[in-house]
Design an enzyme around this catalytic site. Structure first.
Site, short mmCIF file in Angstrom:
data_model
loop_
_atom_site.label_atom_id
_atom_site.label_comp_id
_atom_site.label_asym_id
_atom_site.label_seq_id
_atom_site.Cartn_x
_atom_site.Cartn_y
_atom_site.Cartn_z
N GLY A 200 34.79 34.38 52.90
CA GLY A 200 33.34 34.31 53.13
C GLY A 200 32.52 35.35 52.39
N HIS A 201 33.06 36.58 52.29
CA HIS A 201 32.20 37.65 51.74
C HIS A 201 31.98 37.53 50.24
CE1 HIS A 201 35.21 40.59 49.93
NE2 HIS A 201 36.02 39.83 50.64
N CYS A 325 40.45 45.74 44.39
CA CYS A 325 41.69 46.19 45.01
C CYS A 325 42.47 47.14 44.11
CB CYS A 325 42.58 45.00 45.36
SG CYS A 325 41.74 43.90 46.46
N1 PLP Z 1 41.80 36.21 45.65
C1 PLP Z 1 40.93 36.60 44.69
C2 PLP Z 1 40.92 35.86 43.39
C3 PLP Z 1 40.06 37.65 44.92
O1 PLP Z 1 39.20 38.03 43.97
C4 PLP Z 1 40.11 38.33 46.16
C5 PLP Z 1 39.24 39.50 46.42
O2 PLP Z 1 38.73 40.12 45.53
C6 PLP Z 1 41.03 37.89 47.12
C7 PLP Z 1 41.86 36.83 46.83
C8 PLP Z 1 41.16 38.56 48.45
O3 PLP Z 1 40.06 38.27 49.26
P1 PLP Z 1 39.76 39.19 50.54
O4 PLP Z 1 39.18 40.45 50.03
O5 PLP Z 1 38.78 38.40 51.35
O6 PLP Z 1 41.04 39.37 51.24
#
Ligand code: PLP
Length: 395
Positions: A200-201, A325
């Protein structure tokens, strides 16, 4: 403040917040309760599930499961599907997936699974022939992201699903749709895709809520065991305010797609062309085609990405080097490395990602400021001879 880091997270839409607030204030009942007071939360869940079903272009609301984030959706899909198919020990994915997918596969490698990581070309396009060759009847799962978070590259997941199923009908095909959601149409209708995760975010709902589409024919075991919620596949009392929020955000994102693909794309192209034209050591890492409309990744040769980000931040500009991340580490991006981006630009690559809140004046400001930032940073670079050569070459 100029926010150009919308692939990391987005501002919550005011309309989304409005839908959520009653469930954080007076309408706090557990949606599973029998009394009348639980009716509004229970109806809110139904509305949101329908909105997200529509967003996915899925047939049935029973194919929509709410989670807490994109990472949970990916873990639920991957672990759930592999648990149901324990006699097959082969997985195929790509070298450029998000860490929530790559690190999940690492844990399966430790348990004896063989994982093939498919390569990408210098402009980030997936090597589909290589993927095709690797599929066998022993392949339990194939997973390919719909759009890449760092470069914006779009993968032809509908076509890949057909390839997977034609070679091995029982192989499950999971798509990480987190960065495609709200940027390009992403309908699972008439496709052979088994599962798609979203968060969602990334499209103006709050952090802490995601979803997973699971085709009716696909079998999963739950990641979280407990009560009957989410048809027994994801236990825990439903996060009603946030689920109502992602439902509304999905509805708004779907209706904003034409704006995303015209106006936001225009602003992104203006930013990209403005920087490439005015900054001699800039090179485009993203491809010109097959790309989501809000993202550009630009390499600045012979300078450090962290220094660029600090200078941008001093001017109130938010951008990023790599995924949120991994940006805490000094390791160059695994995505750009897989594309073979030259080491001279690898450490100085910056991702700008726009949203429907981005203004023309934001873009003009960044285009105006970038040459002077780069002027300062190239002066302190230890690669003066190389920079001089580059300047002469591009003059
Ligand atoms: N998959 C992709 C391609 C993303 O860019 C991200 C977050 O940046 C995620 C998964 C993970 O999402 P979340 O931060 O909601 O766990």
């Amino acid at each position: 403040m100029i926010y150009l880091d919308n692939n990391a997270t987005t501002q919550v839409d005011k309309e989304v917040l409005k839908v959520m607030l009653p469930f954080l204030e007076e309408e706090y009942a557990n949606p599973s309760s029998m009394y009348d007071f639980a009716k509004k939360p229970s109806v809110a869940l139904k509305i949101a599930r329908e909105q997200v079903r529509d967003f996915y272009g899925a047939e049935d609301v029973k194919e929509v499961f709410f989670t807490s984030c994109g990472s949970e959706s990916a873990n639920m899909a991957i672990k759930g599907a592999l648990n149901c198919n324990k006699n097959k020990k082969h997985i195929i994915t790509t070298k450029v997936e998000h860490p929530c997918v790559l690190n999940t596969y690492k844990s399966f490698e430790n348990e004896g699974y063989k994982v093939d990581y498919i390569s990408v070309s210098s402009d980030g396009q997936l090597n589909i022939d290589e993927l095709k060759e690797k599929i066998t009847k022993n392949t339990a799962l194939v997973s390919v992201m719909w759009a890449n978070n760092e470069t914006g590259v779009i993968n032809p997941v509908e076509e890949i699903a057909e390839i997977v199923k034609s070679k091995s009908p029982e192989t499950v095909f999971f798509v990480d749709g987190v960065q495609a959601a709200g940027k390009i149409p992403m309908s699972v209708k008439d496709t052979q895709i088994d599962m798609v995760g979203i968060s969602g975010h990334k499209f103006h709902a709050p952090k802490g809520v995601g979803a997973l589409y699971v085709n009716k024919s696909c079998r999963l075991t739950p990641l979280i065991n407990g009560g009957h919620q989410e048809r027994g596949l994801r236990a825990g009392t439903e996060n009603v305010p946030y689920i109502a929020g992602i439902g509304k955000a999905a509805e708004l994102a779907k209706s904003a797609l034409p704006y995303e693909n015209s106006e936001i794309k225009r602003l992104r192209d203006k930013l990209e062309n403005g920087i490439l034209k005015n900054v001699f050591n800039a090179r485009l890492n993203s491809p010109l085609i097959n790309r989501v409309p809000n993202t550009t990744n630009i390499g600045f040769e012979y300078v450090e990405g962290e220094l660029i980000l600090l200078h941008l931040s001093d001017l109130g500009i938010c951008a990023s080097s790599g995924s949120a991340c991994t940006s805490g580490s000094l390791e160059p991006s695994h995505v750009l490395r897989a594309m073979g981006i030259p080491f001279t630009a690898l450490h100085g690559s910056i991702r700008f990602s726009l949203s429907r809140y981005t203004k023309e004046s934001d873009i003009d400001f960044v285009i105006e400021k970038m040459p002077s930032i780069m002027d300062k940073l190239t002066k302190i670079s230890p690669f003066q001879d190389e920079l001089m050569k580059l300047k002469n070459l591009r003059r």
